[in-house]
Design an enzyme around this catalytic site. Structure first.
Site, PDB file in Angstrom:
ATOM      1  N   ASP A 196       0.872  -1.162   0.000  1.00 45.39           N
ATOM      2  CA  ASP A 196       0.000   0.000   0.000  1.00 45.39           C
ATOM      3  C   ASP A 196       0.911   1.214   0.000  1.00 45.39           C
ATOM      4  OD1 ASP A 196      -2.562   1.084  -0.198  1.00 45.39           O
ATOM      5  OD2 ASP A 196      -2.691   1.463   1.949  1.00 45.39           O
ATOM      6  N   ASP A 220       2.274  10.892  -9.766  1.00 43.68           N
ATOM      7  CA  ASP A 220       3.588  11.083 -10.384  1.00 43.68           C
ATOM      8  C   ASP A 220       3.750  12.439 -11.086  1.00 43.68           C
ATOM      9  OD1 ASP A 220       4.317   8.622  -9.407  1.00 43.68           O
ATOM     10  OD2 ASP A 220       4.432   7.631 -11.358  1.00 43.68           O
TER      11      ASP A 220
END
Length: 191
Positions: A68, A151
């Site tokens: 996670d 990102d």
């Protein structure tokens, strides 16, 4: 060595296939005809990683690992954190998540953040945790077309490019997932 990665997230699978040394063969739940969506009800990354690993271990009885990952932003008191995937809603839309973060940080000078990955391994019934962190900042706008999730707005410390502006090889050499995976591999090499 075959190892079951408890995810059907193709982005994560692709990254792990690039990160893991060639002596490891990554197997996914889809390879076992399992497409179950395991509900992440934990309040920490550690709990969620364990929930996913425990689910597959109980279902198939084979050693496996799950991860996670959370983006933790100082100015947002660690948010989105454990809710990173569903920060803008349960539909888990990355663009909406990025837009919400940028909106909440509008005008904020403190843009320090970190990506943190926790890997939970269940090996022969025993549980182990591994962690990887990369520090950085949140840019004022999304940049780049590579990667996934946050990102386009995460710029790792010591770099001028967002993760989404880096090629996969560069990102995977410094990422939080790489660092956690390296810890996992070091452990597996000893057992």
């Amino acid at each position: 060595m075959k190892i079951l990665f408890a995810t059907n997230n193709t982005h994560k699978v692709n990254e792990l296939r690039q990160i893991l040394p060639s002596r490891f063969e990554l197997v996914t739940p889809a390879d076992l005809n399992c497409y179950d969506d395991v509900e992440e009800t934990g309040s920490t990354l550690e709990e969620n990683a364990l929930i996913k690993a425990r689910y597959l271990y109980s279902r198939f009885g084979i050693s496996c690992f799950a991860d996670d990952t959370g983006l933790e932003i100082d100015a947002l008191n660690g948010a989105p954190g454990v809710y990173s995937a569903r920060y803008a809603g349960e539909n888990k839309d990355s663009r909406e998540n990025v837009a919400r973060v940028l909106c909440e940080l509008n005008g904020e000078n403190n843009r320090k953040a970190r990506f943190r990955t926790v890997i939970a391994l269940i090996l022969d019934g025993k549980e182990y945790l591994f962690e990887g962190t990369v520090n950085g900042t949140i840019s004022v706008e999304a940049k780049g077309n590579s990667g996934f999730g946050y990102d386009p707005i995460f710029v790792p410390e010591g770099y001028q490019l967002s993760f989404a502006e880096m090629d996969a090889e560069m990102k995977n050499s410094i990422s939080h997932r790489k660092r956690a995976t390296d810890e996992l591999v070091r452990f597996l090499d000893k057992v």
